[in-house]
Design a protein around this motif. Structure first.
Motif, PDB file in Angstrom:
ATOM      1  N   GLU A  24      12.889   6.855  20.116  1.00 29.34           N
ATOM      2  CA  GLU A  24      12.107   8.002  19.159  1.00 29.34           C
ATOM      3  C   GLU A  24      11.514   7.074  17.809  1.00 29.34           C
ATOM      4  OE1 GLU A  24      12.637  12.312  17.323  1.00 29.34           O
ATOM      5  OE2 GLU A  24      13.864  11.606  18.950  1.00 29.34           O
ATOM      6  N   GLN A  25      12.395   6.463  17.207  1.00 29.35           N
ATOM      7  CA  GLN A  25      12.089   6.048  15.984  1.00 29.35           C
ATOM      8  C   GLN A  25      10.830   4.704  16.335  1.00 29.35           C
ATOM      9  OE1 GLN A  25      15.742   4.118  14.774  1.00 29.35           O
ATOM     10  NE2 GLN A  25      15.949   5.263  12.942  1.00 29.35           N
ATOM     11  N   THR A  26      10.994   4.175  17.323  1.00 26.23           N
ATOM     12  CA  THR A  26       9.717   3.097  17.702  1.00 26.23           C
ATOM     13  C   THR A  26       8.537   3.861  18.137  1.00 26.23           C
ATOM     14  OG1 THR A  26      11.276   1.503  18.472  1.00 26.23           O
ATOM     15  CG2 THR A  26       9.119   1.447  19.359  1.00 26.23           C
ATOM     16  N   LEU A  27       8.656   5.118  18.595  1.00 24.47           N
ATOM     17  CA  LEU A  27       7.284   5.939  18.785  1.00 24.47           C
ATOM     18  C   LEU A  27       6.973   6.513  17.657  1.00 24.47           C
ATOM     19  CD1 LEU A  27       8.757   7.863  22.180  1.00 24.47           C
ATOM     20  CD2 LEU A  27       7.246   5.857  22.017  1.00 24.47           C
ATOM     21  N   THR A  28       7.653   6.999  16.672  1.00 20.85           N
ATOM     22  CA  THR A  28       7.209   7.354  15.601  1.00 20.85           C
ATOM     23  C   THR A  28       6.492   6.390  14.777  1.00 20.85           C
ATOM     24  OG1 THR A  28       9.021   9.061  15.530  1.00 20.85           O
ATOM     25  CG2 THR A  28       7.910   8.664  13.516  1.00 20.85           C
ATOM     26  N   ASN A  29       7.019   5.131  14.674  1.00 25.17           N
ATOM     27  CA  ASN A  29       6.712   4.360  13.791  1.00 25.17           C
ATOM     28  C   ASN A  29       5.224   3.695  14.443  1.00 25.17           C
ATOM     29  OD1 ASN A  29       8.591   3.892  11.961  1.00 25.17           O
ATOM     30  ND2 ASN A  29       9.727   2.494  12.992  1.00 25.17           N
ATOM     31  N   ARG A  30       5.121   3.649  15.720  1.00 25.80           N
ATOM     32  CA  ARG A  30       3.903   3.189  16.390  1.00 25.80           C
ATOM     33  C   ARG A  30       2.592   4.323  16.111  1.00 25.80           C
ATOM     34  NH1 ARG A  30       4.649  -1.176  20.033  1.00 25.80           N
ATOM     35  NH2 ARG A  30       2.662  -0.518  21.096  1.00 25.80           N
ATOM     36  N   LEU A  31       3.380   5.573  16.235  1.00 27.32           N
ATOM     37  CA  LEU A  31       2.233   6.720  15.821  1.00 27.32           C
ATOM     38  C   LEU A  31       1.740   6.810  14.651  1.00 27.32           C
ATOM     39  CD1 LEU A  31       0.777   9.177  17.127  1.00 27.32           C
ATOM     40  CD2 LEU A  31       2.894  10.662  16.349  1.00 27.32           C
ATOM     41  N   THR A  66       0.816  -1.163  -0.030  1.00 28.55           N
ATOM     42  CA  THR A  66       0.127   0.158   0.002  1.00 28.55           C
ATOM     43  C   THR A  66       0.964   0.917   0.021  1.00 28.55           C
ATOM     44  OG1 THR A  66      -0.167   0.301   2.483  1.00 28.55           O
ATOM     45  CG2 THR A  66      -1.628  -1.178   1.234  1.00 28.55           C
ATOM     46  N   ASN A  67       0.241   2.405  -0.284  1.00 28.42           N
ATOM     47  CA  ASN A  67       1.092   3.562  -0.040  1.00 28.42           C
ATOM     48  C   ASN A  67       1.659   3.826   1.276  1.00 28.42           C
ATOM     49  OD1 ASN A  67      -1.618   4.086   1.195  1.00 28.42           O
ATOM     50  ND2 ASN A  67      -1.584   6.202  -0.031  1.00 28.42           N
ATOM     51  N   LEU A  68       1.252   3.131   2.310  1.00 31.03           N
ATOM     52  CA  LEU A  68       1.714   3.299   3.624  1.00 31.03           C
ATOM     53  C   LEU A  68       3.039   2.425   3.719  1.00 31.03           C
ATOM     54  CD1 LEU A  68      -1.643   2.981   5.722  1.00 31.03           C
ATOM     55  CD2 LEU A  68      -0.289   5.082   5.063  1.00 31.03           C
ATOM     56  N   PHE A  69       3.170   1.624   2.893  1.00 29.88           N
ATOM     57  CA  PHE A  69       4.348   0.615   2.981  1.00 29.88           C
ATOM     58  C   PHE A  69       5.590   1.845   3.120  1.00 29.88           C
ATOM     59  CE2 PHE A  69       7.827  -1.840   1.610  1.00 29.88           C
ATOM     60  CZ  PHE A  69       7.568  -3.149   2.102  1.00 29.88           C
ATOM     61  N   GLU A  70       6.436   1.407   4.004  1.00 27.59           N
ATOM     62  CA  GLU A  70       7.805   2.360   4.309  1.00 27.59           C
ATOM     63  C   GLU A  70       8.908   1.330   4.260  1.00 27.59           C
ATOM     64  OE1 GLU A  70       7.692   4.624   7.963  1.00 27.59           O
ATOM     65  OE2 GLU A  70       5.425   4.739   7.842  1.00 27.59           O
ATOM     66  N   PRO A  71       9.476   1.340   2.972  1.00 25.06           N
ATOM     67  CA  PRO A  71      10.902   0.463   2.823  1.00 25.06           C
ATOM     68  C   PRO A  71      11.850   0.981   3.768  1.00 25.06           C
ATOM     69  CG  PRO A  71      10.340   1.507   0.896  1.00 25.06           C
ATOM     70  CD  PRO A  71       9.197   1.880   1.823  1.00 25.06           C
ATOM     71  N   ASP A  72      12.120   2.332   4.172  1.00 19.37           N
ATOM     72  CA  ASP A  72      12.870   2.869   5.022  1.00 19.37           C
ATOM     73  C   ASP A  72      12.851   2.272   6.420  1.00 19.37           C
ATOM     74  OD1 ASP A  72      13.945   4.335   2.947  1.00 19.37           O
ATOM     75  OD2 ASP A  72      12.797   6.233   3.678  1.00 19.37           O
ATOM     76  N   TYR A  73      11.712   1.785   6.803  1.00 20.87           N
ATOM     77  CA  TYR A  73      11.645   1.083   8.008  1.00 20.87           C
ATOM     78  C   TYR A  73      12.441  -0.192   8.206  1.00 20.87           C
ATOM     79  CZ  TYR A  73       9.403  -1.651  11.932  1.00 20.87           C
ATOM     80  OH  TYR A  73       9.504  -2.201  12.884  1.00 20.87           O
ATOM     81  N   PHE A  74      12.417  -0.772   7.039  1.00 24.00           N
ATOM     82  CA  PHE A  74      13.150  -1.997   6.958  1.00 24.00           C
ATOM     83  C   PHE A  74      14.554  -1.819   6.609  1.00 24.00           C
ATOM     84  CE2 PHE A  74       8.864  -2.981   5.711  1.00 24.00           C
ATOM     85  CZ  PHE A  74       8.514  -4.159   6.597  1.00 24.00           C
ATOM     86  N   ILE A 121      -2.569   7.196  20.579  1.00 24.20           N
ATOM     87  CA  ILE A 121      -1.947   8.130  19.941  1.00 24.20           C
ATOM     88  C   ILE A 121      -1.582   9.264  20.999  1.00 24.20           C
ATOM     89  CG2 ILE A 121      -2.560  10.106  18.350  1.00 24.20           C
ATOM     90  CD1 ILE A 121      -3.931   7.978  16.734  1.00 24.20           C
ATOM     91  N   SER A 122      -2.417   9.670  22.030  1.00 23.52           N
ATOM     92  CA  SER A 122      -2.400  10.460  22.898  1.00 23.52           C
ATOM     93  C   SER A 122      -0.997  10.169  23.747  1.00 23.52           C
ATOM     94  CB  SER A 122      -3.642  10.692  23.659  1.00 23.52           C
ATOM     95  OG  SER A 122      -3.279  11.785  24.708  1.00 23.52           O
ATOM     96  N   ALA A 123      -0.952   8.927  24.184  1.00 26.32           N
ATOM     97  CA  ALA A 123       0.206   8.714  25.124  1.00 26.32           C
ATOM     98  C   ALA A 123       1.426   8.486  24.361  1.00 26.32           C
ATOM     99  CB  ALA A 123      -0.037   7.165  25.261  1.00 26.32           C
ATOM    100  N   LEU A 124       1.394   8.350  22.958  1.00 25.31           N
ATOM    101  CA  LEU A 124       2.388   8.409  22.221  1.00 25.31           C
ATOM    102  C   LEU A 124       3.060   9.823  21.802  1.00 25.31           C
ATOM    103  CD1 LEU A 124       2.146   5.446  19.497  1.00 25.31           C
ATOM    104  CD2 LEU A 124       3.706   5.677  21.274  1.00 25.31           C
ATOM    105  N   ASN A 125       2.067  10.724  21.781  1.00 29.62           N
ATOM    106  CA  ASN A 125       2.281  12.114  21.434  1.00 29.62           C
ATOM    107  C   ASN A 125       3.075  12.786  22.790  1.00 29.62           C
ATOM    108  OD1 ASN A 125       1.671  12.731  18.872  1.00 29.62           O
ATOM    109  ND2 ASN A 125      -0.611  12.827  19.324  1.00 29.62           N
ATOM    110  N   GLU A 126       2.450  12.391  24.063  1.00 27.92           N
ATOM    111  CA  GLU A 126       3.061  12.806  25.174  1.00 27.92           C
ATOM    112  C   GLU A 126       4.541  12.363  25.451  1.00 27.92           C
ATOM    113  OE1 GLU A 126       0.824  12.414  28.699  1.00 27.92           O
ATOM    114  OE2 GLU A 126      -1.278  12.216  27.640  1.00 27.92           O
ATOM    115  N   LEU A 127       4.629  11.046  25.242  1.00 29.13           N
ATOM    116  CA  LEU A 127       6.106  10.537  25.117  1.00 29.13           C
ATOM    117  C   LEU A 127       7.172  11.349  24.317  1.00 29.13           C
ATOM    118  CD1 LEU A 127       5.129   6.493  25.542  1.00 29.13           C
ATOM    119  CD2 LEU A 127       6.127   8.129  27.497  1.00 29.13           C
ATOM    120  N   MET A 128       6.579  11.626  23.093  1.00 29.03           N
ATOM    121  CA  MET A 128       7.570  11.892  22.057  1.00 29.03           C
ATOM    122  C   MET A 128       7.521  13.622  22.479  1.00 29.03           C
ATOM    123  SD  MET A 128       5.779  10.522  18.516  1.00 29.03           S
ATOM    124  CE  MET A 128       7.171  11.267  17.360  1.00 29.03           C
TER     125      MET A 128
END
Length: 171
Positions: free
Chosen positions: A102-109, A74-82, A158-165
Motif C-alpha cells: 500500500e505504501q508503494t502504491l501511494t508513493n507511486r501515485l 522541493t515542497n514535494l520532498f518527503e522525508p518520512d518516505y526515507f 494513475i488509473s491503474a494505481l487507483n484501481e489497485l488501491m
C-alpha cells in the motif's frame, strides 16, 4: 553502495542547496571505510540524486558562471518516505525496511500525480507561447504533442494505481 546511508544523509533538515560532492563527502565520512573509491561513491550519489530529481523531490540548478550543479529540495520532498526505509537497530546499526504494498502504491501515485501536474503546466505554457510566437508553431507543437502523450501515459498509470488501491482496501 548503501542506499540507507544516502537516505540517512538526504533527510537531514540542514541538507538543502547542496552538491553531489558534498553528499559524497558526508557518505564517506559516515561509512569510514577507506576501501571505498570516492569516484564510485560520487557516481552512486549522483544516480540517487537523479532519481529524486525525476520524482520532483529535488531541483537541479547549474550556475552559469562556474558551472557548479547544486540540488534543492522541493515542497514535494518527503522525508518520512526515507525514514520508513531506514531505522536504527538496537545496536545502532541502520536497517532497511521494506515498504508495504500500500505504501508503494501511494508513493507511486503521488509521484505520477506530481508529474501529471508538471505536464499540464507545460502544455499550458506551450499553448501560451504558440499564441505569442505563431512563427514557432511547428517546434512548439512537437513538444506539446510529446507532453500530451506523456500525460496520457501518466493518466493510465494513475488509473491503474487507483484501481489497485481500491481493490486492496476491499480485500
Amino acid at each position: 553502495m548503501d542506499s540507507s546511508t544516502f537516505n540517512q544523509i538526504i533527510v537531514l533538515k540542514n541538507i538543502d542547496h547542496f552538491s553531489a560532492v558534498e553528499i559524497r563527502t558526508a557518505y564517506l565520512s559516515i561509512k569510514r571505510d577507506e576501501g571505498l573509491d570516492p569516484t564510485s561513491v560520487r557516481r552512486f550519489v549522483y544516480e540517487e540524486l537523479l532519481k529524486l530529481v525525476k520524482r520532483g523531490w529535488l531541483k537541479k540548478r547549474t550556475s552559469v558562471k562556474k558551472g557548479v550543479t547544486r540540488y534543492i529540495k522541493t515542497n514535494l520532498f518527503e522525508p518520512d518516505y526515507f525514514k520508513k526505509l531506514v531505522t536504527l537497530g538496537d545496536d545502532g546499526s541502520m536497517k532497511t525496511n521494506e515498504l508495504s504494498y500500500e505504501q508503494t502504491l501511494t508513493n507511486r501515485l503521488k509521484q505520477y500525480n506530481s508529474e501529471l501536474l508538471e505536464g499540464l503546466g507545460a502544455v499550458k505554457e506551450y499553448v501560451a507561447l504558440k499564441n505569442i510566437y505563431p512563427e514557432r508553431h511547428a517546434a512548439l507543437k512537437q513538444r506539446y504533442v510529446a507532453v500530451k502523450e506523456n500525460n496520457q501515459v501518466l493518466k493510465g498509470k494513475i488509473s491503474a494505481l487507483n484501481e489497485l488501491m481500491k481493490s486492496n482496501k476491499e480485500t
